[in-house]
Scaffold this active site. Structure first.
Site, mmCIF file in Angstrom:
data_model
loop_
_atom_site.group_PDB
_atom_site.id
_atom_site.type_symbol
_atom_site.label_atom_id
_atom_site.label_comp_id
_atom_site.label_asym_id
_atom_site.label_seq_id
_atom_site.Cartn_x
_atom_site.Cartn_y
_atom_site.Cartn_z
ATOM 1 N N LYS A 258 28.672 36.667 45.148
ATOM 2 C CA LYS A 258 28.058 38.332 45.418
ATOM 3 C C LYS A 258 27.008 38.532 44.354
ATOM 4 O O LYS A 258 26.001 38.982 44.782
ATOM 5 C CB LYS A 258 29.089 39.208 45.599
ATOM 6 C CG LYS A 258 29.871 39.081 46.866
ATOM 7 C CD LYS A 258 31.210 40.071 46.711
ATOM 8 C CE LYS A 258 32.071 39.703 47.874
ATOM 9 N NZ LYS A 258 33.405 40.064 48.005
ATOM 10 N N GLN B 205 37.242 44.184 45.518
ATOM 11 C CA GLN B 205 37.575 42.870 46.044
ATOM 12 C C GLN B 205 39.207 42.818 46.203
ATOM 13 O O GLN B 205 39.881 43.177 45.566
ATOM 14 C CB GLN B 205 37.486 41.761 45.045
ATOM 15 C CG GLN B 205 37.672 40.229 45.368
ATOM 16 C CD GLN B 205 36.656 39.792 46.734
ATOM 17 O OE1 GLN B 205 35.655 40.239 46.790
ATOM 18 N NE2 GLN B 205 37.375 39.056 47.504
ATOM 19 N N ASP C 113 32.029 47.664 52.440
ATOM 20 C CA ASP C 113 33.040 47.008 53.064
ATOM 21 C C ASP C 113 33.445 47.407 54.377
ATOM 22 O O ASP C 113 34.059 46.838 55.303
ATOM 23 C CB ASP C 113 34.293 46.868 52.209
ATOM 24 C CG ASP C 113 34.487 45.520 51.751
ATOM 25 O OD1 ASP C 113 34.037 44.442 52.276
ATOM 26 O OD2 ASP C 113 35.182 45.345 50.734
HETATM 27 N N1 GUN Z 1 38.941 39.529 50.351
HETATM 28 C C1 GUN Z 1 38.748 38.765 51.546
HETATM 29 N N2 GUN Z 1 37.810 39.211 52.160
HETATM 30 C C2 GUN Z 1 37.347 40.274 51.727
HETATM 31 C C3 GUN Z 1 36.323 41.354 52.224
HETATM 32 O O1 GUN Z 1 35.531 41.129 53.136
HETATM 33 N N3 GUN Z 1 36.095 42.321 51.237
HETATM 34 C C4 GUN Z 1 36.832 42.728 50.187
HETATM 35 N N4 GUN Z 1 36.588 43.609 49.535
HETATM 36 N N5 GUN Z 1 37.714 41.700 49.819
HETATM 37 C C5 GUN Z 1 38.139 40.680 50.491
#
Ligand code: GUN
Length: 324
Positions: free
Chosen positions: A92, A136, A159
């Site tokens: 990211k 996350q 998200d």
């Molecule tokens: N963990 C697995 N997929 C995701 C996601 O799309 N967003 C976040 N924040 N954590 C994750």
């Protein structure tokens, strides 16, 4: 639009887009009635190419925003040292840098208390440089995940997991949409799939993928069946799908011979088999024989998730710019 009536097995009309379509001339037709070029969809839906196209558009939007004095900013919060999460967070960071987005990283130890995490989120909610906040998942067991997700300002919820944004999705008026299912929808759009009246079967009912993607398909007028671990006769349900979206996280549990001839198959699963090999939730080779289009693993949905995170962040920055 050339070709839509000529591609037998497809359930969609392809739209020309150079990265994932190839052009050919049908000799039989060109000799007779229809001397025109026909666009065929490559059977493999190339997530990398679609993601690259969208990231170019995002980078151009970032340049335009910077000219207005707005630099899009994304805060990413990682608690603990889960190796897979670390990899995602690093990806990211790099993707932000490449797109010209300000990336604000917070890597916190596993012992971080819920109160400390909530205090950080509160600071990020108030930080004018930040348009998107991502925490996350998964979080350590001593932290209440719902409490954390609900602490993120819905206006910065890149998200799309806050109940406000989930509600907006349910009511058909989305603000931020969760990145992986949003990426799936963009892939279908880029592949020229019109969902109106189609039978979409989603396998997996997670909050991150299954439920939101079902709602997104419903919003595009599909008839949606949402299957899960208690579903009876899964092969029969899968066999009805014009579009199958697999998001269960179990290696190759959907067998190729369950799939209807000509179906479009989107495989969200990424499952490690042995030391190095990654496979999806669908048995790829036999499924490819029957499908009219299918995403590979890796190189399918994977590259779209971060792309849509960048997209959401830039949309947030556009809203900030409009308020200036
Ligand atoms: N963990 C697995 N997929 C995701 C996601 O799309 N967003 C976040 N924040 N954590 C994750």
């Amino acid at each position: 639009m050339p070709g839509s009536g000529m591609v037998s097995k497809t359930v969609f009309s392809p739209q020309p887009s150079p990265s994932h379509l190839y052009k050919t001339t049908l000799v039989a037709y060109s000799l007779s009635l229809i001397p025109e070029e026909v666009w065929f969809v490559d059977k493999i839906i190339d997530g990398k190419a679609i993601a690259a196209e969208i990231r170019e558009e995002i980078a151009a939007d970032v340049v335009a925003l910077k000219e207005q004095g707005v630099t899009p900013g994304l805060a990413v919060v990682l608690v603990g040292d889960d190796p897979a999460s670390r990899v995602y967070v690093t990806m990211k960071e790099k993707a932000c840098e490449k797109a010209g987005i300000f990336s604000d990283e917070h890597k916190l130890p596993a012992e971080t208390t819920e109160a400390q995490l909530l205090a950080l989120i509160d600071a990020l909610n108030r930080d004018p440089r930040i348009d998107g906040i991502l925490v996350q998942l998964p979080l350590p067991d001593h932290v209440d995940e719902s409490k954390v997700l609900e602490a993120i300002s819905p206006a910065k919820d890149a998200d799309g997991f806050h109940p406000y944004n989930v509600g907006r999705l349910v009511t058909g008026n989305p603000l931020y949409q969760p990145c992986t299912p949003f990426g799936v929808m963009k892939m279908l759009e880029h592949t020229g799939v019109d969902l109106t009246g189609k039978d979409v079967v989603v396998v997996g009912r997670s909050n991150i993928v299954g439920k939101p993607v079902a709602l997104m398909c419903l919003a595009q007028h599909a008839t949606v069946t949402l299957c899960h671990s208690r579903t009876r006769d899964l092969p029969a349900k899968v066999g009805q799908a014009d579009v199958l979206i697999a998001a269960v996280g179990r290696a190759e549990m959907i067998k190729g011979d369950w799939i209807k001839e000509g179906a479009v198959v989107i495989d969200v699963g990424v499952n490690r088999v042995g030391e190095k090999k990654l496979v999806g939730d669908v048995e790829f080779e036999p499924a490819k024989q029957r499908a009219s289009a299918i995403t590979p693993v890796p190189g399918g949905v994977g590259p779209m998730t971060i792309t849509m995170l960048l997209y959401n962040t830039v949309e947030g920055a556009k809203r900030r710019a409009a308020q200036q």
